[in-house]
Design an enzyme around this catalytic site. Structure first.
Site, PDB file in Angstrom:
ATOM      1  N   HIS A 158       0.873  -1.176   0.000  1.00 35.15           N
ATOM      2  CA  HIS A 158       0.000   0.000   0.000  1.00 35.15           C
ATOM      3  C   HIS A 158       0.910   1.225   0.000  1.00 35.15           C
ATOM      4  CE1 HIS A 158      -3.144  -2.797   1.942  1.00 35.15           C
ATOM      5  NE2 HIS A 158      -3.444  -2.628   0.667  1.00 35.15           N
ATOM      6  N   GLU A 214       1.866  -6.112  10.647  1.00 31.42           N
ATOM      7  CA  GLU A 214       1.129  -4.844  10.767  1.00 31.42           C
ATOM      8  C   GLU A 214       1.653  -4.097  11.990  1.00 31.42           C
ATOM      9  OE1 GLU A 214      -1.339  -3.200   9.249  1.00 31.42           O
ATOM     10  OE2 GLU A 214      -2.320  -4.622   7.895  1.00 31.42           O
TER      11      GLU A 214
END
Length: 309
Positions: free
Chosen positions: A19, A174
């Site tokens: 991303h 994450e």
């Protein structure tokens, strides 16, 4: 439990920028490339900026979410003039690091992400794999800068949509909270430390170390929860309640505040006791997800060591 043995894990991929506005992974990868960190002991490392076009414009994606393009069906679909860039890029990555579900795929793929939610360090897996869960246990035991937790997604590997599923084994790392388009030193250091611990563990494993079994906790997603919406316009009518905000992983019980409407009413939670994850994640507004709800469970790990010829 009996000792489990596995083949050496010698080919590893570290990916960032899947991303394009999640800055940490991109800069961890760039730093590894700057240091030419392509071989560490017994581990050969391939570093990849996954979505260079999105990175260039600092957006999550340019046409479609790259991290939803790695199912077997999408990876084998024909490329046409109308195929979105990210779907083309997914097939390029699959050719470089895969093919998915093949013996030619890298042994381990680590994909680095940021979240705007207060998730600390969270490792995401698609299966209960002893080897990757031992890596999680090792990182958890050696990191002191933030809590380290694990999240299990229950999709068959062929249907897994995310990049890490291209490897024989995969871990999504994450780290947050961090705003998109921003790089924080503490979050960068956490991600880099997790990568360093992973490579360190692999080197010890390949060198013949035995890792003792034990127990680890993980969370498995039960469902997602959307924001309250106007039935006519479909616009949201409430935001995350202040008492829920930033309380990722804390048990949510019936009657506790969940949303606060724009007119001031509190919407309370109804349902079984569950743990909220990715609360108020910026990127999930378009996916109509305010947060996930998960159950916590315990996994008993066997001791493991490298399989000897």
């Amino acid at each position: 439990m009996e000792n489990a043995t596995f083949s050496p894990v010698s080919r590893v991929a570290i990916c960032g920028g899947t991303h394009g506005n999640e800055m940490t992974g991109m800069y961890v990868v760039r730093e590894m490339q700057r240091q030419e960190a392509d071989q560490t002991g017994s581990v050969s490392i391939t570093t990849v900026i996954s979505n260079p076009r999105a990175v260039e414009v600092c957006r999550r994606y340019t046409e479609t979410d790259l991290n939803r393009c790695f199912t077997k069906a999408l990876l084998s679909s024909p490329i046409t003039d109308s195929t979105p860039y990210e779907m083309r890029r997914a097939q390029e990555i699959n050719a470089l690091l895969g093919p998915k579900e093949s013996q030619e795929a890298v042994d381990l793929l680590c994909d680095l992400h940021n979240t705007t939610a207060n998730m600390g360090m969270c490792l995401i897996f698609y299966s209960l794999d002893w080897l990757t869960l031992h890596i999680y246990k090792y990182i958890q035991s050696n990191m002191t800068s933030a809590p380290v937790r694990a999240m299990l997604m229950s999709s068959p590997k062929s249907e897994a949509r995310s990049l890490e599923s291209v490897g024989k084994r995969g871990i999504t790392i994450e780290v947050g909270p961090q705003p998109h388009g921003v790089l924080r030193a503490d979050i960068f250091n956490m991600a880099k430390e997790a990568v360093d611990h992973t490579i360190e563990w692999l080197h010890k494993f390949n060198s013949g170390s035995t890792f003792e079994g034990g127990e680890v906790e993980a969370y498995t997603v039960v469902k997602s929860v959307d924001y309250p919406r106007d039935p006519t316009t479909n616009e949201i009518t409430a935001t995350i309640h202040p008492e829920l905000q930033d309380n990722d992983f804390k048990l949510l019980q019936p009657g506790e505040p969940m949303f606060l409407s724009f007119s001031g009413e509190t919407v309370k939670y109804e349902g079984e006791d569950l743990h909220p994850l990715f609360i108020n994640e910026c990127a999930y507004y378009e996916k109509k997800i305010a947060f996930y709800l998960a159950k916590k469970f315990t996994v008993t790990l066997p001791s493991i060591s490298v399989k000897k010829d």
